[in-house]
Design a protein around this motif. Structure first.
Motif, short mmCIF file in Angstrom:
data_model
loop_
_atom_site.label_atom_id
_atom_site.label_comp_id
_atom_site.label_asym_id
_atom_site.label_seq_id
_atom_site.Cartn_x
_atom_site.Cartn_y
_atom_site.Cartn_z
N HIS A 27 21.09 -8.55 -72.92
CA HIS A 27 20.78 -9.95 -72.67
C HIS A 27 19.60 -10.49 -73.48
O HIS A 27 19.27 -11.66 -73.37
N LYS A 49 30.64 -9.58 -77.27
CA LYS A 49 30.87 -11.02 -77.06
C LYS A 49 30.25 -11.53 -75.76
O LYS A 49 30.11 -12.75 -75.58
N HIS A 50 29.86 -10.62 -74.87
CA HIS A 50 29.20 -11.05 -73.63
C HIS A 50 27.70 -11.23 -73.80
O HIS A 50 27.04 -11.71 -72.88
N HIS A 51 27.17 -10.86 -74.96
CA HIS A 51 25.73 -11.09 -75.17
C HIS A 51 25.47 -12.59 -75.25
O HIS A 51 26.25 -13.33 -75.88
N PRO A 52 24.41 -13.07 -74.62
CA PRO A 52 24.13 -14.52 -74.63
C PRO A 52 24.08 -15.14 -76.02
O PRO A 52 24.42 -16.32 -76.18
N TYR A 98 26.00 -14.68 -78.50
CA TYR A 98 27.34 -15.07 -78.92
C TYR A 98 28.10 -15.83 -77.85
O TYR A 98 28.90 -16.72 -78.15
N GLU A 99 27.85 -15.50 -76.60
CA GLU A 99 28.56 -16.17 -75.51
C GLU A 99 28.30 -17.67 -75.51
O GLU A 99 29.19 -18.46 -75.17
N GLN A 100 27.10 -18.09 -75.91
CA GLN A 100 26.78 -19.52 -75.88
C GLN A 100 27.72 -20.33 -76.76
O GLN A 100 27.94 -21.52 -76.52
N LEU A 148 31.00 -19.05 -77.66
CA LEU A 148 32.40 -18.74 -77.34
C LEU A 148 32.85 -19.29 -76.00
O LEU A 148 34.04 -19.56 -75.80
N ARG A 149 31.92 -19.45 -75.05
CA ARG A 149 32.29 -19.87 -73.70
C ARG A 149 33.06 -21.20 -73.73
O ARG A 149 32.62 -22.17 -74.34
N LEU A 171 36.22 -13.64 -72.33
CA LEU A 171 35.53 -13.30 -73.57
C LEU A 171 36.01 -11.96 -74.13
O LEU A 171 36.00 -11.76 -75.34
N SER A 172 36.37 -11.05 -73.26
CA SER A 172 36.81 -9.72 -73.68
C SER A 172 38.25 -9.49 -73.25
O SER A 172 38.71 -10.01 -72.23
#
Length: 550
Positions: free
Chosen positions: A93, A284-287, A289-291, A293-294, A449-450
């Motif tokens: 994170h 991809k769940h790291h913030p 990248y998630e910011q 992709l979400r 995401l995954s």
């Protein structure tokens, strides 16, 4: 078997940046001087570009040489890089941004473009045909042809309509012999014919083993408010750092609300329980990248090995009757994380060498040693020499210390230190035994995401004719269960990013299953299998992925 044969001045194997550049330059040179010069190019994908996968941040230096007016010609370079960001992911994170002044100078992207390399190759293929190159997509070169003196005389394309057990089916069509005075091999990383040529002519006798990474990539469409056209992000650290595995990740924002995200895992990793695919899904769940992709949707998936050994791992690239160019030889500049411009430049050098040689002597089978001289005097050699210690330093010191060393070497000293590091250990030999390595438990995909391998392979549009000989063969069919399973927990189940290999538990015994129809042609199995027991060959023409915008 009686085969049809076709004769050309030059046969090019592979419709990637290197092969297309060589074919185009040959025809350009001939047209300028009004000479007759026949060139054919064979490509195993169903169309040019179908099997091409790369990040890709594209440096246009070689394209400028090939087509100075490419902007007005409609080349698909639509998104110039606007900003570079580099991060160290310290955990799941947290992230630390690396100031640009502390990034290796080779990773600065001023003047570069974010592209779909597949689309670039499609465009190059159109230019090649316009210039008179005979382009044959869907025709994989299955074997090298030699003359009685052991010189390369061309290639033979794969037979079509052969059943699983080798019988000729109703629509059987024998492959065609393509004969050339020179044959250029540009199959990309770990080309199966290039591998044979390196062995036959001992082209790697004086170089280090080639080293590889596995690149896994997805294309996403994301909400407009999260899209930043021209943004380039690179990262290292988590999740790979948790298993002491080297590599890095990237996200590039293209046009029209699309982004690409991917990860490169060095194939010198030790833990046999590691799954590059699942490492990427975690990423991809790291913030960071998630910011972006979400709320988006995944539209494409692919994987491909890359050759990253650099200068020390380059084999001899000329032999009687042919040349080995581009990623088939390993010209990628890993310190830049770029290989398209060096592949293209190698193709231009190959074309110049062949054209000059045939102008003086039309005989077939010449050993064009002049290619080595041109290569050494070129910008490719200068690039690879400057970054020659980058990869070995990462392997020797790890990501963080290796990065510090590389910053000093590249930014301050411009690669002029008076020594050259070597890494003599092949990637397949680095794997630890399963009882020594900690088991890695990966979280289940959330399908937001995954995702799992099955749904991912579906997005690659991969298809193979099922009733054909398996293009993935084993030297010894007993090795996976008798040796790899007890020693390494059979890592093919995990290093393959497409679920090709399975250990199936039957009522009485374990069984090794090969799902060849899933194969993405990434070549990881051919590279990483610790027993070097798996052999990849080109399947029937047109089989494999059919990538769009990769």
């Amino acid at each position: 078997m009686q085969r049809e044969s076709m004769e050309f001045d030059v046969v090019v194997v592979g419709g990637g940046p290197a092969g297309l550049s060589a074919a185009i330059r040959l025809r350009q040179l001939a047209m300028v001087e009004g000479r007759e010069l026949s060139v054919c190019l064979v490509e195993k994908g169903a169309e040019v570009g179908a099997h091409i996968m790369s990040g890709a941040v594209f440096e246009p230096s070689a394209l400028n040489e090939l087509f100075p007016d490419w902007r007005n010609m409609g080349a698909p370079l639509n998104t110039p890089v606007q900003s570079d960001e580099i991060f160290y992911l310290s955990c799941s994170h947290r992230s630390i941004r690396v100031p640009g002044v502390f990034a290796p100078s080779t990773m600065h992207n001023n003047g570069n473009y974010i592209v779909s390399l597949g689309n670039v190759c499609r465009w190059l293929g159109q230019q090649a045909e316009t210039l008179g190159v005979d382009v044959f997509p869907g025709f994989p070169a299955s074997d090298v042809l030699y003359d009685e003196e052991g010189r390369v005389r061309g290639v033979v394309t794969a037979d079509m309509g052969v059943g699983r057990t080798g019988e000729q089916k109703g629509g059987f069509t024998p492959g065609i012999e393509l004969i050339g005075k020179q044959t250029v091999f540009a199959e990309g990383c770990r080309g199966h014919l290039g591998k044979q040529l390196i062995s036959k002519y001992s082209l790697d006798a004086e170089c280090d083993p080639q080293h590889y990474g596995l690149g896994i990539k997805e294309v996403w469409e994301i909400p407009a408010e999260q899209h930043v056209p021209g943004l380039v992000i690179h990262s290292t650290g988590w999740p790979l750092s948790e298993s002491a595995t080297q590599g890095g990740a990237f996200m590039y924002h293209l046009e029209d609300g699309t982004v690409v995200i991917g990860q490169v895992v060095d194939l010198n990793y030790r833990n046999p329980h590691l799954s590059p695919f699942d490492e990427f899904q975690q990423l991809k769940h790291h913030p960071l990248y998630e910011q972006y992709l979400r709320g988006g949707s995944r539209i494409s998936y692919g994987a491909r090995a890359i050759a990253k050994g650099g200068l020390q791992s380059l084999p001899k690239m000329h032999f009687p009757g042919g040349l080995l160019i581009g990623c088939d030889a390993g010209t990628l500049n890993f310190a830049k994380i770029k290989g398209s411009h060096t592949a293209m430049k190698s193709g231009l050098l190959a074309a110049d060498t062949i054209y000059e040689a045939l102008a003086v002597n039309q005989s077939a089978g010449q050993d064009l040693a002049a290619y080595a001289e041109k290569f050494r005097a070129s910008s490719i050699y200068d690039e690879l020499y400057q970054q020659r210690n980058f990869g070995p330093a990462m392997h020797r010191f790890g990501n963080l210390v290796g990065a510090v060393y590389s910053w000093v070497d590249l930014n301050l000293l411009k690669g002029k230190l008076p020594w050259t590091f070597h890494d003599k250990r092949p990637d397949y030999s680095t794997m630890a035994t399963a009882d020594w390595a900690p088991v890695i438990h990966y979280p289940k995909p959330d399908n937001v995401l995954s995702f799992d391998k099955t749904s991912s392979v579906y997005l690659s549009n991969t298809n193979h004719e099922e009733d054909q000989p398996c293009h993935l063969t084993l030297r010894d069919s007993s090795v996976p269960i008798a040796f790899n399973l007890p020693t390494y927990a059979e890592p093919a189940q995990r290093y393959c990013p497409a679920g090709v290999y399975e250990v199936v538990e039957d009522a009485s015994a374990s069984r090794f299953q090969i799902n060849a129809q899933n194969c993405l042609h990434c070549k990881t199995c051919d590279i990483k299998d610790p027993s070097q027991n798996i052999i990849w060959r080109a399947p029937e023409g047109g089989g494999g992925p059919n990538y769009t915008s990769m």
